[in-house]
Design a protein around this motif. Structure first.
Motif, PDB file in Angstrom:
ATOM      1  N   ASP A  52       0.817  -1.210   0.000  1.00  0.00           N
ATOM      2  CA  ASP A  52       0.000   0.000   0.000  1.00  0.00           C
ATOM      3  C   ASP A  52       0.851   1.261   0.000  1.00  0.00           C
ATOM      4  OD1 ASP A  52       1.013  -0.160   2.558  1.00  0.00           O
ATOM      5  OD2 ASP A  52      -0.894   0.246   3.554  1.00  0.00           O
ATOM      6  N   CYS A 109      -0.735  13.191   5.370  1.00  0.00           N
ATOM      7  CA  CYS A 109      -0.127  11.931   4.938  1.00  0.00           C
ATOM      8  C   CYS A 109       1.288  11.824   5.513  1.00  0.00           C
ATOM      9  CB  CYS A 109      -0.056  11.906   3.406  1.00  0.00           C
ATOM     10  SG  CYS A 109       0.717  10.436   2.721  1.00  0.00           S
ATOM     11  N   THR A 115      -0.162   4.944  -0.250  1.00  0.00           N
ATOM     12  CA  THR A 115      -0.730   5.320  -1.551  1.00  0.00           C
ATOM     13  C   THR A 115      -2.036   6.084  -1.431  1.00  0.00           C
ATOM     14  OG1 THR A 115       0.356   3.440  -2.604  1.00  0.00           O
ATOM     15  CG2 THR A 115      -1.527   4.403  -3.770  1.00  0.00           C
ATOM     16  N   GLU A 116      -3.009   5.563  -0.695  1.00  0.00           N
ATOM     17  CA  GLU A 116      -4.324   6.207  -0.629  1.00  0.00           C
ATOM     18  C   GLU A 116      -4.261   7.557   0.086  1.00  0.00           C
ATOM     19  OE1 GLU A 116      -7.185   5.554  -2.261  1.00  0.00           O
ATOM     20  OE2 GLU A 116      -5.899   4.103  -3.276  1.00  0.00           O
ATOM     21  N   ASP A 117      -3.476   7.656   1.150  1.00  0.00           N
ATOM     22  CA  ASP A 117      -3.343   8.931   1.867  1.00  0.00           C
ATOM     23  C   ASP A 117      -2.747  10.002   0.955  1.00  0.00           C
ATOM     24  OD1 ASP A 117      -4.290   7.589   4.081  1.00  0.00           O
ATOM     25  OD2 ASP A 117      -2.374   7.552   5.136  1.00  0.00           O
ATOM     26  N   LYS A 142      -2.675  10.019  -2.336  1.00  0.00           N
ATOM     27  CA  LYS A 142      -3.609  10.295  -3.431  1.00  0.00           C
ATOM     28  C   LYS A 142      -4.613  11.365  -3.017  1.00  0.00           C
ATOM     29  CE  LYS A 142      -7.062   8.060  -6.323  1.00  0.00           C
ATOM     30  NZ  LYS A 142      -7.906   6.895  -6.502  1.00  0.00           N
ATOM     31  N   GLN A 143      -5.126  11.295  -1.790  1.00  0.00           N
ATOM     32  CA  GLN A 143      -6.074  12.297  -1.299  1.00  0.00           C
ATOM     33  C   GLN A 143      -5.437  13.686  -1.249  1.00  0.00           C
ATOM     34  OE1 GLN A 143      -7.718  10.973   2.437  1.00  0.00           O
ATOM     35  NE2 GLN A 143      -8.490   9.081   1.544  1.00  0.00           N
TER      36      GLN A 143
END
Length: 121
Positions: free
Chosen positions: A28, A56, A106-108, A110-111
């Motif tokens: 991730d 992040c 990755t997701e943090d 991306k936001q």
């Protein structure tokens, strides 16, 4: 993919000399190759995020330049040749032309990128 060069990573954010190239590198986590010209203050682009700061976490290495990081605990300065961990709740300012490589969830991240792009659009 478990390895990536700067040219492998697509541009996620670009403008006014700022360049962020990022891509997933396994699990991730993503790797990012970031260039900030002297005087870049990410504060305005982070307005509207919780505490108006990047939420992040990042682990990285400063290849070139100097960065001042504003955090809830105060300001810290980082310079070329240093590895770092930036906890959630930070706002970077480039004191010199700076380049760094960092690893982030990755997701943090991306936001954060989506928020910054929306702020500039």
């Amino acid at each position: 993919m478990t390895a990536a060069t700067r040219t492998d990573a697509p541009v996620a954010l670009e403008g006014d000399g700022v360049e962020v190239r990022t891509m997933p590198i396994g699990g991730d986590m993503s790797v990012s190759y970031i260039s900030l010209p002297r005087g870049t203050d990410m504060g305005p682009a982070l307005k509207g995020m919780p505490d108006d700061a990047c939420q992040c976490p990042h682990w990285g290495y400063l290849l070139k330049g100097r960065i001042r990081m504003s955090t809830p605990a105060g300001e810290e300065e980082y310079k070329a040749g240093q590895a770092y961990y930036w906890a959630p709740g930070h706002v970077p300012v480039a004191l010199e032309d700076s380049e760094f490589v960092e690893f982030s969830p990755t997701e943090d991240f991306k936001q954060v990128i989506e928020h910054v792009v929306a702020q500039s659009g």
